[in-house]
Design an enzyme around this catalytic site. Sequence first.
Site, PDB file in Angstrom:
ATOM      1  N   GLN A 105      36.360  19.291  10.246  1.00 12.67           N
ATOM      2  CA  GLN A 105      35.113  19.134  11.004  1.00 12.67           C
ATOM      3  C   GLN A 105      33.990  19.868  10.278  1.00 12.67           C
ATOM      4  OE1 GLN A 105      35.901  19.751  15.499  1.00 12.67           O
ATOM      5  NE2 GLN A 105      37.644  20.656  14.481  1.00 12.67           N
ATOM      6  N   ASN A 106      34.358  20.621   9.240  1.00 10.98           N
ATOM      7  CA  ASN A 106      33.356  21.457   8.571  1.00 10.98           C
ATOM      8  C   ASN A 106      32.445  20.632   7.685  1.00 10.98           C
ATOM      9  OD1 ASN A 106      34.501  23.537   9.853  1.00 10.98           O
ATOM     10  ND2 ASN A 106      35.524  24.420   8.078  1.00 10.98           N
ATOM     11  N   HIS A 123      32.405  15.187  10.025  1.00  6.85           N
ATOM     12  CA  HIS A 123      31.042  15.455  10.504  1.00  6.85           C
ATOM     13  C   HIS A 123      29.990  15.491   9.405  1.00  6.85           C
ATOM     14  CE1 HIS A 123      32.971  17.365  14.335  1.00  6.85           C
ATOM     15  NE2 HIS A 123      32.919  16.054  14.381  1.00  6.85           N
ATOM     16  N   SER A 191      37.830  25.262  18.064  1.00  6.18           N
ATOM     17  CA  SER A 191      37.873  25.526  19.498  1.00  6.18           C
ATOM     18  C   SER A 191      38.244  24.266  20.273  1.00  6.18           C
ATOM     19  CB  SER A 191      36.506  26.031  19.979  1.00  6.18           C
ATOM     20  OG  SER A 191      35.530  25.043  19.710  1.00  6.18           O
ATOM     21  N   ASN A 215      44.962  30.422  14.907  1.00  6.05           N
ATOM     22  CA  ASN A 215      43.668  30.829  15.455  1.00  6.05           C
ATOM     23  C   ASN A 215      43.855  32.232  16.043  1.00  6.05           C
ATOM     24  OD1 ASN A 215      41.226  30.964  17.103  1.00  6.05           O
ATOM     25  ND2 ASN A 215      41.171  28.728  17.021  1.00  6.05           N
TER      26      ASN A 215
HETATM   27  P1  NAD Z   1      33.785  26.423  16.895  1.00  7.37           P
HETATM   28  O1  NAD Z   1      32.666  27.286  16.395  1.00  7.37           O
HETATM   29  O2  NAD Z   1      33.615  25.701  18.168  1.00  7.37           O
HETATM   30  O3  NAD Z   1      35.088  27.333  17.084  1.00  7.37           O
HETATM   31  C1  NAD Z   1      35.558  28.177  16.073  1.00  7.37           C
HETATM   32  C2  NAD Z   1      37.035  28.429  16.290  1.00  7.37           C
HETATM   33  O4  NAD Z   1      37.515  29.174  15.187  1.00  7.37           O
HETATM   34  C3  NAD Z   1      37.346  29.241  17.559  1.00  7.37           C
HETATM   35  O5  NAD Z   1      38.472  28.678  18.205  1.00  7.37           O
HETATM   36  C4  NAD Z   1      37.688  30.629  17.004  1.00  7.37           C
HETATM   37  O6  NAD Z   1      38.613  31.316  17.820  1.00  7.37           O
HETATM   38  C5  NAD Z   1      38.295  30.269  15.663  1.00  7.37           C
HETATM   39  N1  NAD Z   1      38.198  31.311  14.645  1.00  7.37           N
HETATM   40  C6  NAD Z   1      37.253  32.271  14.490  1.00  7.37           C
HETATM   41  N2  NAD Z   1      37.514  32.994  13.399  1.00  7.37           N
HETATM   42  C7  NAD Z   1      38.641  32.475  12.843  1.00  7.37           C
HETATM   43  C8  NAD Z   1      39.394  32.791  11.677  1.00  7.37           C
HETATM   44  N3  NAD Z   1      39.022  33.784  10.847  1.00  7.37           N
HETATM   45  N4  NAD Z   1      40.503  32.055  11.399  1.00  7.37           N
HETATM   46  C9  NAD Z   1      40.884  31.039  12.236  1.00  7.37           C
HETATM   47  N5  NAD Z   1      40.206  30.702  13.342  1.00  7.37           N
HETATM   48  C10 NAD Z   1      39.089  31.416  13.638  1.00  7.37           C
HETATM   49  O7  NAD Z   1      34.149  25.454  15.683  1.00  7.37           O
HETATM   50  P2  NAD Z   1      34.648  23.942  15.698  1.00  7.37           P
HETATM   51  O8  NAD Z   1      35.760  23.779  16.658  1.00  7.37           O
HETATM   52  O9  NAD Z   1      34.845  23.594  14.270  1.00  7.37           O
HETATM   53  O10 NAD Z   1      33.435  23.083  16.278  1.00  7.37           O
HETATM   54  C11 NAD Z   1      32.087  23.342  15.938  1.00  7.37           C
HETATM   55  C12 NAD Z   1      31.337  22.239  15.225  1.00  7.37           C
HETATM   56  O11 NAD Z   1      30.359  22.904  14.419  1.00  7.37           O
HETATM   57  C13 NAD Z   1      32.131  21.407  14.270  1.00  7.37           C
HETATM   58  O12 NAD Z   1      31.623  20.128  14.279  1.00  7.37           O
HETATM   59  C14 NAD Z   1      31.844  22.013  12.895  1.00  7.37           C
HETATM   60  O13 NAD Z   1      31.674  21.016  11.913  1.00  7.37           O
HETATM   61  C15 NAD Z   1      30.487  22.642  13.049  1.00  7.37           C
HETATM   62  N6  NAD Z   1      30.385  23.893  12.250  1.00  7.37           N
HETATM   63  C16 NAD Z   1      30.760  23.854  10.946  1.00  7.37           C
HETATM   64  C17 NAD Z   1      30.701  25.007  10.188  1.00  7.37           C
HETATM   65  C18 NAD Z   1      31.123  24.915   8.730  1.00  7.37           C
HETATM   66  O14 NAD Z   1      31.039  23.848   8.134  1.00  7.37           O
HETATM   67  N7  NAD Z   1      31.612  26.008   8.157  1.00  7.37           N
HETATM   68  C19 NAD Z   1      30.267  26.205  10.756  1.00  7.37           C
HETATM   69  C20 NAD Z   1      29.878  26.202  12.108  1.00  7.37           C
HETATM   70  C21 NAD Z   1      29.973  25.033  12.858  1.00  7.37           C
END
Ligand code: NAD
Length: 243
Positions: A105-106, A123, A191, A215
């Site tokens: 999703q990143n 995404h 999440s 997680n």
């Molecule tokens: P989210 O922000 O909703 O949830 C993050 C999840 O990661 C939580 O369940 C949390 O407990 C867990 N987490 C936190 N630190 C962690 C670690 N060190 N190791 C493992 N797990 C950990 O993220 P989501 O579910 O991906 O949904 C958010 C949306 O926002 C997605 O569409 C995503 O693409 C986007 N997003 C992307 C990025 C990126 O590309 N790096 C960053 C922020 C949000």
Amino acid sequence: MTENLELKKAASWLKQAKSVTVLTGAGVSQESGIPTFRGASGEGLWEKYNPMELATPEAFEKDPELVWRWYEYRRDLVRNARPNAGHYSLARLENLLPSLSLITQNVDDLHQRAGSRNITRLHGNLFEARGTQSSCVIPLPDPLREIPPHQEGEMLRPNIVWFGESLDSKILARAFDAARQAEVLLVIGTSLQVYPAALILPLALESGARVIEINPFPSRVPGTMVLEGTAAKILPALEAELI
Ligand code: NAD
């Protein structure tokens, strides 16, 4: 059961599986210094903005420059970040488990920079733009020459699927196929609040897959195994059990 026994059990599931699918979310990049959306803090200048209100077609229509500046800020964070031990372990798992297919999703490029090859991006990509009228997708010039950028008179937008928008149907179909075919699904750092990506877990479970969640704050969906901890700690430990 101790965590070590759980790790061994997870590794034996992975070894036996004819097809392995991995779903990652923002948590996998958290230890690279990229904030997640839920529970994010310390973003300074941007603290007064809610990402969920900036990543929408309405926000872009209202103020394209603000949205582009926010994505510039996010690109900058990613440019200055490095893949962490979790990203590298996943890339090596692709060699150990040739059937592995990675769905993320990143929108960052850290899986790619760590060496993962078979990546389905649900995404979009922070480093691409697309036309607001046409469907052309182009790599973004670095740095941007103008904000918002244009190409041949057309305003460009980030090539990101925003909240409220549909995913590319072919990409979604590929991800759902991988979920249905998986004998093991690894769910890492998400999440499970964003749809339709969140459907991948129940779809795999319904199709008979074993599901392992990594997680520090797991969602503990019934029927899944939990490896509680961060991606950069658990994935190398799991990899060590596989070698
Ligand atoms: P989210 O922000 O909703 O949830 C993050 C999840 O990661 C939580 O369940 C949390 O407990 C867990 N987490 C936190 N630190 C962690 C670690 N060190 N190791 C493992 N797990 C950990 O993220 P989501 O579910 O991906 O949904 C958010 C949306 O926002 C997605 O569409 C995503 O693409 C986007 N997003 C992307 C990025 C990126 O590309 N790096 C960053 C922020 C949000």
